[in-house]
Write a protein that holds these residues in place. Structure first.
Motif, PDB file in Angstrom:
ATOM      1  N   PHE A 223      12.581  -8.239   3.145  1.00  0.00           N
ATOM      2  CA  PHE A 223      11.241  -7.641   3.202  1.00  0.00           C
ATOM      3  C   PHE A 223      10.719  -7.363   1.808  1.00  0.00           C
ATOM      4  O   PHE A 223      11.459  -6.942   0.916  1.00  0.00           O
ATOM      5  N   MET A 224       9.409  -7.589   1.643  1.00  0.00           N
ATOM      6  CA  MET A 224       8.725  -7.181   0.427  1.00  0.00           C
ATOM      7  C   MET A 224       7.484  -6.396   0.828  1.00  0.00           C
ATOM      8  O   MET A 224       6.637  -6.887   1.581  1.00  0.00           O
ATOM      9  N   GLY A 225       7.397  -5.172   0.356  1.00  0.00           N
ATOM     10  CA  GLY A 225       6.234  -4.332   0.605  1.00  0.00           C
ATOM     11  C   GLY A 225       5.535  -4.040  -0.698  1.00  0.00           C
ATOM     12  O   GLY A 225       6.183  -3.731  -1.709  1.00  0.00           O
ATOM     13  N   LEU A 239      15.945   5.029   7.225  1.00  0.00           N
ATOM     14  CA  LEU A 239      16.317   5.052   8.642  1.00  0.00           C
ATOM     15  C   LEU A 239      17.366   4.003   8.994  1.00  0.00           C
ATOM     16  O   LEU A 239      18.240   4.251   9.831  1.00  0.00           O
ATOM     17  N   PHE A 240      17.278   2.824   8.372  1.00  0.00           N
ATOM     18  CA  PHE A 240      18.125   1.688   8.770  1.00  0.00           C
ATOM     19  C   PHE A 240      18.789   1.040   7.553  1.00  0.00           C
ATOM     20  O   PHE A 240      18.701  -0.171   7.352  1.00  0.00           O
ATOM     21  N   PRO A 241      19.480   1.785   6.717  1.00  0.00           N
ATOM     22  CA  PRO A 241      20.014   1.200   5.479  1.00  0.00           C
ATOM     23  C   PRO A 241      20.996   0.049   5.720  1.00  0.00           C
ATOM     24  O   PRO A 241      21.035  -0.902   4.932  1.00  0.00           O
ATOM     25  N   SER A 242      21.746   0.106   6.807  1.00  0.00           N
ATOM     26  CA  SER A 242      22.730  -0.955   7.069  1.00  0.00           C
ATOM     27  C   SER A 242      22.087  -2.237   7.560  1.00  0.00           C
ATOM     28  O   SER A 242      22.753  -3.268   7.666  1.00  0.00           O
ATOM     29  N   HIS A 243      20.775  -2.194   7.854  1.00  0.00           N
ATOM     30  CA  HIS A 243      20.081  -3.384   8.336  1.00  0.00           C
ATOM     31  C   HIS A 243      19.347  -4.118   7.221  1.00  0.00           C
ATOM     32  O   HIS A 243      18.629  -5.079   7.491  1.00  0.00           O
ATOM     33  N   VAL A 244      19.502  -3.670   5.974  1.00  0.00           N
ATOM     34  CA  VAL A 244      18.790  -4.267   4.847  1.00  0.00           C
ATOM     35  C   VAL A 244      19.649  -5.341   4.191  1.00  0.00           C
ATOM     36  O   VAL A 244      20.824  -5.124   3.903  1.00  0.00           O
ATOM     37  N   ARG A 245      19.032  -6.511   3.953  1.00  0.00           N
ATOM     38  CA  ARG A 245      19.683  -7.569   3.168  1.00  0.00           C
ATOM     39  C   ARG A 245      19.057  -7.645   1.779  1.00  0.00           C
ATOM     40  O   ARG A 245      19.707  -7.371   0.783  1.00  0.00           O
ATOM     41  N   ARG A 246      17.768  -8.015   1.718  1.00  0.00           N
ATOM     42  CA  ARG A 246      17.018  -8.030   0.461  1.00  0.00           C
ATOM     43  C   ARG A 246      15.721  -7.261   0.687  1.00  0.00           C
ATOM     44  O   ARG A 246      15.013  -7.486   1.672  1.00  0.00           O
ATOM     45  N   MET A 247      15.383  -6.379  -0.237  1.00  0.00           N
ATOM     46  CA  MET A 247      14.176  -5.567  -0.090  1.00  0.00           C
ATOM     47  C   MET A 247      13.527  -5.383  -1.455  1.00  0.00           C
ATOM     48  O   MET A 247      14.196  -4.996  -2.420  1.00  0.00           O
ATOM     49  N   VAL A 248      12.227  -5.676  -1.518  1.00  0.00           N
ATOM     50  CA  VAL A 248      11.468  -5.569  -2.762  1.00  0.00           C
ATOM     51  C   VAL A 248      10.348  -4.556  -2.569  1.00  0.00           C
ATOM     52  O   VAL A 248       9.591  -4.627  -1.595  1.00  0.00           O
ATOM     53  N   PHE A 249      10.235  -3.618  -3.501  1.00  0.00           N
ATOM     54  CA  PHE A 249       9.160  -2.619  -3.513  1.00  0.00           C
ATOM     55  C   PHE A 249       8.272  -2.902  -4.716  1.00  0.00           C
ATOM     56  O   PHE A 249       8.713  -2.757  -5.854  1.00  0.00           O
ATOM     57  N   ASP A 250       7.033  -3.297  -4.466  1.00  0.00           N
ATOM     58  CA  ASP A 250       6.131  -3.741  -5.524  1.00  0.00           C
ATOM     59  C   ASP A 250       4.949  -2.787  -5.635  1.00  0.00           C
ATOM     60  O   ASP A 250       4.115  -2.718  -4.735  1.00  0.00           O
ATOM     61  N   SER A 251       4.863  -2.035  -6.752  1.00  0.00           N
ATOM     62  CA  SER A 251       3.782  -1.059  -6.990  1.00  0.00           C
ATOM     63  C   SER A 251       3.954   0.114  -6.031  1.00  0.00           C
ATOM     64  O   SER A 251       3.411   0.136  -4.932  1.00  0.00           O
ATOM     65  N   VAL A 252       4.688   1.097  -6.494  1.00  0.00           N
ATOM     66  CA  VAL A 252       5.352   2.036  -5.590  1.00  0.00           C
ATOM     67  C   VAL A 252       4.583   3.337  -5.367  1.00  0.00           C
ATOM     68  O   VAL A 252       4.195   4.020  -6.311  1.00  0.00           O
ATOM     69  N   VAL A 253       4.420   3.675  -4.094  1.00  0.00           N
ATOM     70  CA  VAL A 253       3.925   4.985  -3.692  1.00  0.00           C
ATOM     71  C   VAL A 253       4.997   6.031  -3.993  1.00  0.00           C
ATOM     72  O   VAL A 253       6.183   5.819  -3.714  1.00  0.00           O
TER      73      VAL A 253
END
Length: 533
Positions: A223-225, A239-253
């Motif tokens: 996921f990329m948000g 909530l679901f840390p064990s379900h994450v493979r790759r995660m990108v946070f772009d311009s962060v709240v």
């Protein structure tokens, strides 16, 4: 996104009166437990059903190479067997060899209220081609957005009425007008949505993402948000840390609970003043092209001359001070707008209003989408957290802030003021935090001078998600930098998504080049020049 933040920039917030806030009803822990169970039920159901991808609806305006489908999610996760709503989903299949395939990659562009149904089209762009070889590129419309159980608060035609005023120092009578409009808007949301209004929340957006992951047949999420997408993405990671493979946070709240959302909005308004100054400094540097002034102060005076003239006689009968401000707010988000906006200002002062009308006048064809996006934005932010319910608090904080940061402050306040009169129950924000080892490494991208999501938000999220890695574009302010103009940033993004590689802790990239000034005269004489954003 219009509501994101830098912690602690506005000192007047320290005096916020707790008694002026509406708090969530009792029984929150019980509700959260039921929603957790409901999410597991909905995800299992979605995994069994999958998504029947096929031809996209004509309304999506997508090419035949992209497929579309729907996924059902509960309106209320505490009642997973109750009313279901459908979210629209788009997909472009991975273009590489089977050995390269790494699953589905979901993108959310923020908002709240934005759709990414268009996102599979990014696979054709040079910056995304490598990623598109390895991943199915997936977009979707979150709940309330587009054709996903759409939310509306007022008639679309009324939403884009023009021309409108935009006083920098609103009078007491004007403030009372805006209070009345905010009350009417909140009542319209409640009237149109009924009991479902309370279920448009960031927590439900995170739960919907979990159901979408399962429906796509993915064991773990890629996921990329961007912008607001970083906030509910951070909720997902919590909530679901064990379900994450790759995660990108772009311009962060900024995810700190005390920032959601009132303080984030004030901090954003404060940050926009610096970015507005960046634009004016750039225009002044190119005074030979634009003739708007050789200093930032002189450029500001040119802008104010245009504002004053539009207040007397709106351009084309549609562009008044409000439309001017909305058009120039874009320069705080993306420097790709700088050349066109400077051109429009310059041409208007020379007697040619057409460029300004073309860029600033509202389009009737866009009214429905714009009103829908605003409705979802308002519902999510008002539902997510306590807001001041006493106008005196808003007036005090925004009046103090406007003395230091007049460019966006009052416009931002009017946009969010329905939350003071919101009829649905408020939640208490979830504490975003993971322990070391709970998450795989995640990538955080941030521009140092981003105004829409000030840089302190990226630092805060980096502290809260243990093991996350921050990539900073130095001395730059574009909002949303992944897959953009900075090759260094894109290199880190591709290394992470394709190979799982990250720097040990954090890294920096030099800023992307400033826009090249192009006058309308030069553009007309040189048709080969690329069009600005």
């Amino acid at each position: 996104m219009r509501a994101v933040a830098k912690y602690g920039a506005v000192t007047s917030l320290g005096s916020l009166v707790l008694s002026a806030l509406v708090v969530a009803p009792a029984g929150g822990a019980t509700t959260a437990s039921a929603a957790s169970h409901g999410t597991a039920v909905a995800a299992a159901r979605a995994a069994a059903a999958g998504i029947a991808f096929g031809r996209c609806a004509e309304a999506e305006m997508l090419p035949d190479s992209i497929q579309c489908g729907t996924v059902k999610v509960p309106l209320d996760y505490a009642e997973p067997a109750g009313r279901q709503i459908e979210l629209t989903v788009s997909r472009g299949k991975a273009t590489g060899k089977p050995a390269e395939y790494q699953g589905a990659f979901i993108y959310n562009p923020g908002g709240p209220g934005a759709s990414s149904m268009y996102f599979p089209m990014a696979a054709a762009l040079p910056e995304w081609k490598g990623i598109a070889r390895a991943y199915d590129i997936v977009g979707y419309s979150p709940r309330g957005v587009g054709r996903s159980a759409p939310l509306s608060c007022i008639a679309p035609a009324d939403f884009l009425k023009a021309p409108t005023p935009a006083p920098v120092q609103p009078s007491p009578s004007y403030k009372q007008e805006r209070i009345a409009q905010a009350k009417a808007y909140a009542q319209g949301c409640a009237r149109n949505a009924g009991q479902s209004l309370r279920h448009y929340t960031s927590l439900n957006n995170a739960r919907d993402l979990e159901v979408l992951r399962a429906a796509l047949g993915e064991q773990k999420l890629n996921f990329m948000g961007a912008s607001y997408g970083t906030y509910f993405g951070a909720l997902y990671a919590t909530l679901f840390p064990s379900h994450v493979r790759r995660m990108v946070f772009d311009s962060v709240v900024n995810p700190a609970t005390e920032q959601i959302w009132y303080r984030n909005n004030l901090d954003q308004s404060f940050a926009f003043e610096s970015r507005w100054a960046d634009f004016r400094a750039w225009v002044a540097k190119h005074d030979k092209t634009y003739h708007l002034g050789a200093t930032p102060e002189a450029v500001a005076r040119s802008y104010e001359r245009v504002r004053a003239r539009l207040a007397e006689k709106p351009a084309g009968g549609k562009v008044g001070p409000g439309e001017l401000h909305a058009a120039f707010l874009a320069v705080g988000y993306y420097d790709g707008y700088w050349t066109r906006r400077a051109d429009a200002l310059s041409e208007y002062l020379k007697g040619n209003a057409k460029p300004l009308i073309d860029q600033a006048a509202p389009e009737a064809a866009e009214a429905r989408e714009a009103e829908n996006g605003q409705a979802v934005y308002t519902a999510v932010e008002c539902n997510d957290a306590p807001w001041p319910t006493d106008w005196k608090v808003w007036d005090r904080d925004n009046s103090a802030l406007a003395r230091k940061a007049p460019f966006e402050t009052w416009d931002n306040a009017w946009m969010n003021l329905p939350c003071a009169f919101w009829p649905a129950p408020r939640q208490q924000p979830l504490e975003v935090r993971t322990q070391r080892g709970a998450l795989p490494p995640v990538l955080i991208l941030a521009a140092q001078r981003d105004a829409a999501t000030p840089y302190k938000g990226a630092l805060e999220l980096t502290r809260r998600l243990k093991g996350s890695v921050l990539i900073t574009e130095e001395k730059a302010g574009t909002h949303g930098i992944g897959g953009g103009d900075n090759k260094c940033v894109n290199g880190y993004l591709e290394d992470y998504l394709l190979h799982g590689k990250t720097p040990v802790r954090r890294a920096s990239c030099a800023p992307h080049p400033e826009p090249d000034p192009v006058s309308l005269d030069r553009r007309a004489a040189s048709p080969r020049l690329p069009h600005a954003v």
